[in-house]
Write a protein that holds these residues in place. Structure first.
Motif, PDB file in Angstrom:
ATOM      1  N   THR A  29       0.790  -1.031   0.125  1.00 34.46           N
ATOM      2  CA  THR A  29       0.280  -0.375  -0.447  1.00 34.46           C
ATOM      3  C   THR A  29       1.151   1.384   0.251  1.00 34.46           C
ATOM      4  O   THR A  29       2.267   0.954   0.010  1.00 34.46           O
ATOM      5  CB  THR A  29      -1.053  -0.016   1.400  1.00 34.46           C
ATOM      6  OG1 THR A  29      -0.112   0.105   2.013  1.00 34.46           O
ATOM      7  CG2 THR A  29      -1.614  -0.862   1.462  1.00 34.46           C
ATOM      8  N   LYS A  34      -4.132   8.621  -3.131  1.00 34.59           N
ATOM      9  CA  LYS A  34      -3.678   7.091  -1.867  1.00 34.59           C
ATOM     10  C   LYS A  34      -4.809   6.104  -2.014  1.00 34.59           C
ATOM     11  O   LYS A  34      -4.755   5.106  -2.775  1.00 34.59           O
ATOM     12  CB  LYS A  34      -3.086   7.593  -0.221  1.00 34.59           C
ATOM     13  CG  LYS A  34      -3.275   6.135   0.108  1.00 34.59           C
ATOM     14  CD  LYS A  34      -3.203   6.525   1.607  1.00 34.59           C
ATOM     15  CE  LYS A  34      -3.905   5.191   2.655  1.00 34.59           C
ATOM     16  NZ  LYS A  34      -3.059   3.939   2.238  1.00 34.59           N
ATOM     17  N   HIS A  35      -5.793   6.568  -2.235  1.00 32.64           N
ATOM     18  CA  HIS A  35      -7.487   5.603  -2.738  1.00 32.64           C
ATOM     19  C   HIS A  35      -7.204   4.841  -3.949  1.00 32.64           C
ATOM     20  O   HIS A  35      -7.154   4.254  -3.649  1.00 32.64           O
ATOM     21  CB  HIS A  35      -8.319   6.339  -2.358  1.00 32.64           C
ATOM     22  CG  HIS A  35      -9.403   5.672  -2.637  1.00 32.64           C
ATOM     23  ND1 HIS A  35      -9.765   4.406  -1.826  1.00 32.64           N
ATOM     24  CD2 HIS A  35     -10.642   5.907  -3.527  1.00 32.64           C
ATOM     25  CE1 HIS A  35     -11.218   3.950  -1.975  1.00 32.64           C
ATOM     26  NE2 HIS A  35     -11.413   5.051  -3.353  1.00 32.64           N
ATOM     27  N   LYS A  36      -6.402   6.068  -4.600  1.00 37.52           N
ATOM     28  CA  LYS A  36      -7.017   5.443  -6.001  1.00 37.52           C
ATOM     29  C   LYS A  36      -5.207   4.600  -6.296  1.00 37.52           C
ATOM     30  O   LYS A  36      -5.982   3.670  -7.496  1.00 37.52           O
ATOM     31  CB  LYS A  36      -6.882   7.203  -6.992  1.00 37.52           C
ATOM     32  CG  LYS A  36      -6.797   6.847  -9.196  1.00 37.52           C
ATOM     33  CD  LYS A  36      -5.840   7.347  -9.153  1.00 37.52           C
ATOM     34  CE  LYS A  36      -6.838   7.784 -11.356  1.00 37.52           C
ATOM     35  NZ  LYS A  36      -5.637   8.816 -11.528  1.00 37.52           N
ATOM     36  N   ASP A  39      -3.961   2.708  -4.350  1.00 37.97           N
ATOM     37  CA  ASP A  39      -4.251   1.460  -3.526  1.00 37.97           C
ATOM     38  C   ASP A  39      -5.082   0.463  -4.195  1.00 37.97           C
ATOM     39  O   ASP A  39      -4.599  -1.225  -4.120  1.00 37.97           O
ATOM     40  CB  ASP A  39      -4.331   1.706  -2.557  1.00 37.97           C
ATOM     41  CG  ASP A  39      -4.008   2.194  -1.442  1.00 37.97           C
ATOM     42  OD1 ASP A  39      -2.419   1.755  -1.868  1.00 37.97           O
ATOM     43  OD2 ASP A  39      -4.045   2.681  -0.359  1.00 37.97           O
ATOM     44  N   ASN A  40      -5.780   0.794  -5.032  1.00 35.70           N
ATOM     45  CA  ASN A  40      -7.046   0.059  -5.695  1.00 35.70           C
ATOM     46  C   ASN A  40      -6.461   0.139  -7.264  1.00 35.70           C
ATOM     47  O   ASN A  40      -7.591  -1.798  -7.915  1.00 35.70           O
ATOM     48  CB  ASN A  40      -8.204   0.768  -6.526  1.00 35.70           C
ATOM     49  CG  ASN A  40      -8.790   1.457  -4.907  1.00 35.70           C
ATOM     50  OD1 ASN A  40      -9.122   0.675  -3.791  1.00 35.70           O
ATOM     51  ND2 ASN A  40      -9.752   2.686  -4.876  1.00 35.70           N
ATOM     52  N   GLN A  41      -4.954   0.073  -7.660  1.00 37.29           N
ATOM     53  CA  GLN A  41      -4.562  -0.379  -8.616  1.00 37.29           C
ATOM     54  C   GLN A  41      -4.028  -1.855  -8.595  1.00 37.29           C
ATOM     55  O   GLN A  41      -3.084  -1.764  -8.511  1.00 37.29           O
ATOM     56  CB  GLN A  41      -3.830   1.051  -9.229  1.00 37.29           C
ATOM     57  CG  GLN A  41      -4.711   2.089 -10.009  1.00 37.29           C
ATOM     58  CD  GLN A  41      -4.443   3.220 -10.456  1.00 37.29           C
ATOM     59  OE1 GLN A  41      -3.283   2.967 -10.373  1.00 37.29           O
ATOM     60  NE2 GLN A  41      -4.443   4.272 -10.914  1.00 37.29           N
ATOM     61  N   GLN A  42      -4.271  -2.186  -8.441  1.00 28.02           N
ATOM     62  CA  GLN A  42      -4.038  -3.529  -7.808  1.00 28.02           C
ATOM     63  C   GLN A  42      -2.636  -4.513  -8.817  1.00 28.02           C
ATOM     64  O   GLN A  42      -1.700  -4.964  -8.485  1.00 28.02           O
ATOM     65  CB  GLN A  42      -4.867  -5.399  -7.474  1.00 28.02           C
ATOM     66  CG  GLN A  42      -6.171  -4.716  -6.487  1.00 28.02           C
ATOM     67  CD  GLN A  42      -4.984  -4.422  -5.448  1.00 28.02           C
ATOM     68  OE1 GLN A  42      -4.042  -5.084  -4.533  1.00 28.02           O
ATOM     69  NE2 GLN A  42      -4.955  -3.237  -4.226  1.00 28.02           N
TER      70      GLN A  42
END
Length: 264
Positions: A146, A158-160, A162-165
């Motif tokens: 993360t 950060k939220h964007k 963190d969701n790009q696995q």
């Protein structure tokens, strides 16, 4: 008295001397000041450059151009990263300005990622950091997979991220498996290229007192100044101003400078 001389400067000092070596890819964009710029560094040598006007990453030293002829995947990865980062940086810079309530003025977004390799202990440390306006913004944590932020303004970014696995998996793979392996290849190939014995010899020459100084250097130095951000009051990285260096046909680079020495 002005002395004219020709001297050789070898990349080998960067290749064999330090115990720790590093490979750093640096991206930077400033609103309203300069275009997007990306530079790949091995120790203190610039290897690859890209900017807004280029549709690909360009290797700088001739030995790396030779290397990439048979290792095209290296140039492909840097080109892909440069093209992706151009769009990402422009969008993210606008998001940060809104998130930090900064509607005016010049603002700068920077990223530095890569690895450090200790050639005695074989220890490898990967890193991926962002800076904004000269301060820490966020850093990738390989253990948690993360992004850790240094300011609330980075929460949206950060939220964007963190969701790009898939992107996270690519970053982790590069930092863990690719970066140090490619760094070792560059060091080995650069050393081999510069140690070749079929090059023309270079000697120290003195000419007329009115001649300028010309230095023929193997290796490449930056042609622009970019200050990276600080951490705990210390500069993390800085590109320094240099004169323009021109490639020669004999796999060297030429830089013109003038030295004025007082007569004895």
């Amino acid at each position: 008295m002005i002395i004219h001389f020709i001297a050789a400067f070898s990349l080998l000092s960067h290749v064999v001397s330090p115990v720790k070596h590093s490979l750093k890819l640096i991206f930077i964009e400033s609103s309203g000041v300069q275009d997007f710029v990306g530079v790949l560094w091995a120790d203190e040598t610039e290897l690859v450059h890209c900017n807004t006007n280029l549709n690909k990453a360009e290797p700088k030293p001739n030995w790396l151009k030779e290397f990439m002829k048979s290792n095209q995947e290296h140039n492909d990865l840097y080109t892909q990263e440069c093209l992706h980062s151009q769009h990402f940086f422009k969008d993210t810079l606008n998001v940060l300005r809104r998130s930090c309530s900064q509607t005016e003025g010049v603002h700068t977004l920077q990223r530095m990622y890569g690895c450090e390799w200790d050639n005695e202990t074989e220890e490898v440390k990967g890193f991926d950091r962002y800076g904004y306006d000269g301060e820490d913004l966020m850093e990738f944590n390989q253990e948690t997979q993360t992004w850790l932020i240094s300011t609330p303004c980075a929460s949206i970014v950060k939220h964007k991220l963190d969701n790009q696995q898939i992107r996270i998996a690519d970053i982790n793979h590069y930092l863990t498996n690719v970066c140090s392996k490619w760094l070792k290849k560059y060091l080995d190939y650069g050393k081999y290229f510069l140690q070749r014995t079929d090059w023309p010899s270079v000697s120290l020459l003195q000419k007329t007192p009115s001649s300028p100084v010309s230095c023929h250097a193997t290796g490449f130095y930056p042609d622009r100044a970019v200050m990276f951000w600080r951490k705990d009051g210390k500069k993390l990285y800085q590109l320094t101003d240099r004169e323009q260096i021109y490639p020669n046909q004999d796999r060297t680079f030429q830089i013109n400078v003038v030295l004025k020495l007082s007569s004895v």
